[in-house]
Design a protein around this motif. Structure first.
Motif, PDB file in Angstrom:
ATOM      1  N   LYS A  37       5.618  27.091  16.151  1.00  0.00           N
ATOM      2  CA  LYS A  37       4.470  27.832  15.629  1.00  0.00           C
ATOM      3  C   LYS A  37       4.505  27.839  14.113  1.00  0.00           C
ATOM      4  O   LYS A  37       5.533  27.552  13.483  1.00  0.00           O
ATOM      5  CB  LYS A  37       4.472  29.264  16.154  1.00  0.00           C
ATOM      6  N   GLU A  38       3.356  28.176  13.549  1.00  0.00           N
ATOM      7  CA  GLU A  38       3.254  28.408  12.113  1.00  0.00           C
ATOM      8  C   GLU A  38       2.284  29.570  11.910  1.00  0.00           C
ATOM      9  O   GLU A  38       1.492  29.892  12.805  1.00  0.00           O
ATOM     10  CB  GLU A  38       2.767  27.156  11.387  1.00  0.00           C
ATOM     11  N   PHE A  39       2.361  30.212  10.731  1.00  0.00           N
ATOM     12  CA  PHE A  39       1.508  31.385  10.550  1.00  0.00           C
ATOM     13  C   PHE A  39       1.212  31.647   9.087  1.00  0.00           C
ATOM     14  O   PHE A  39       1.899  31.172   8.192  1.00  0.00           O
ATOM     15  CB  PHE A  39       2.140  32.627  11.182  1.00  0.00           C
ATOM     16  N   TRP A  40       0.141  32.421   8.876  1.00  0.00           N
ATOM     17  CA  TRP A  40      -0.249  32.909   7.553  1.00  0.00           C
ATOM     18  C   TRP A  40      -0.196  34.426   7.616  1.00  0.00           C
ATOM     19  O   TRP A  40      -0.753  35.027   8.522  1.00  0.00           O
ATOM     20  CB  TRP A  40      -1.674  32.449   7.221  1.00  0.00           C
TER      21      TRP A  40
ATOM     22  N   VAL B 116       1.869  44.038   8.625  1.00  0.00           N
ATOM     23  CA  VAL B 116       1.525  42.626   8.417  1.00  0.00           C
ATOM     24  C   VAL B 116       0.597  42.147   9.521  1.00  0.00           C
ATOM     25  O   VAL B 116       0.849  42.393  10.707  1.00  0.00           O
ATOM     26  CB  VAL B 116       2.804  41.750   8.413  1.00  0.00           C
ATOM     27  N   MET B 117      -0.476  41.471   9.116  1.00  0.00           N
ATOM     28  CA  MET B 117      -1.334  40.789  10.080  1.00  0.00           C
ATOM     29  C   MET B 117      -0.962  39.302  10.049  1.00  0.00           C
ATOM     30  O   MET B 117      -0.970  38.675   8.990  1.00  0.00           O
ATOM     31  CB  MET B 117      -2.816  40.972   9.724  1.00  0.00           C
ATOM     32  N   ARG B 118      -0.612  38.781  11.190  1.00  0.00           N
ATOM     33  CA  ARG B 118      -0.131  37.395  11.279  1.00  0.00           C
ATOM     34  C   ARG B 118      -1.190  36.528  11.953  1.00  0.00           C
ATOM     35  O   ARG B 118      -1.562  36.770  13.101  1.00  0.00           O
ATOM     36  CB  ARG B 118       1.178  37.353  12.072  1.00  0.00           C
ATOM     37  N   LEU B 119      -1.680  35.535  11.230  1.00  0.00           N
ATOM     38  CA  LEU B 119      -2.643  34.573  11.780  1.00  0.00           C
ATOM     39  C   LEU B 119      -1.831  33.397  12.307  1.00  0.00           C
ATOM     40  O   LEU B 119      -1.305  32.590  11.549  1.00  0.00           O
ATOM     41  CB  LEU B 119      -3.623  34.122  10.694  1.00  0.00           C
TER      42      LEU B 119
END
Length: 230
Positions: free
Chosen positions: A14-17, A88-91
């Protein structure tokens, strides 16, 4: 290829912003909560996700008020504990999985670090939670619903009365392997200087708390090191 569930060897697929709390210059938590990085390539990105962040914050506090009633403490107990919290909001983007990945899955079995997690449902399946009897069951949310997890910080605060939710994201079925998965969890945190120690009434008579007191910030740093994000 970096984040690895606590105790696991295989990293997540996975990856995230991350979008964190916007603080005014000179705020006392500035050293604990670095400023957001906003992409200029996507018009309205900042405004859209700051608005969503605020709505998650409000919804989370409503849930915490209900939890406070369950714990038989003042309904507003959590209001101060999460004021200016390091939430934190993780996209999240889980890329397509067209080839065998061995032991790697989209997200290894884990518990969240924070107080509670609010999750907007993903269009692709894969999220599973572990039941008390050790079975993994799929989590399916309908439109307009949020999935809410108890995190490790709340587990510590309640001395294990509320248990942290074990969950994972498994790889897609073969007919969906060419599809990416997106989801958007909001990790609601206590403020950095909040001391996490067992609430009155959660420790049985003649017993000691299961965990020693620790500040929210210290605990976060400890856990980030464990999952290789620090």
């Amino acid at each position: 290829g970096i984040e690895t569930a606590k105790g696991a060897q295989a990293f997540d697929l996975k990856e995230f912003w991350h979008v964190g709390r916007e603080l005014p210059a000179g705020h006392k938590y500035e050293s604990s909560m670095p400023p957001n990085i906003w992409p200029s390539e996507v018009q309205s990105f900042k405004d859209t996700f700051l608005e969503l962040y605020d709505e998650f914050d409000k919804a989370g506090l409503k849930v915490l008020r209900a939890i406070a009633r369950f714990l038989k403490v003042d309904e507003e107990y959590f209001t101060d504990t999460v004021r200016d919290g390091n939430s934190v909001m993780r996209l999240l983007h889980y890329p397509a999985v067209p080839k065998p990945t061995g032991e790697h899955i989209r997200a290894g079995a884990h518990e969240d670090i924070n107080t509670i997690t609010l999750l907007l449902g993903a269009e692709e399946a894969g999220l599973e939670l572990k039941t008390k009897d050790g079975r993994w069951i799929p989590v399916v949310s309908r439109p307009g619903e949020l999935v809410i997890n108890i995190g490790d910080m709340l587990q510590r605060l309640t001395n294990g009365v509320l248990r942290s939710t074990s969950h994972r994201v498994v790889n897609p079925a073969p007919d969906r392997a060419s599809h990416a998965r997106y989801s958007m969890p909001y990790f609601l945190h206590f403020r950095p200087d909040f001391m996490i120690e067992a609430l009155p009434g959660t420790v049985p008579p003649d017993e000691q708390p299961k965990w020693p007191p620790i500040s929210s910030h210290e605990y976060l740093q400890e856990r980030l090191r464990e999952i290789k994000l620090k």
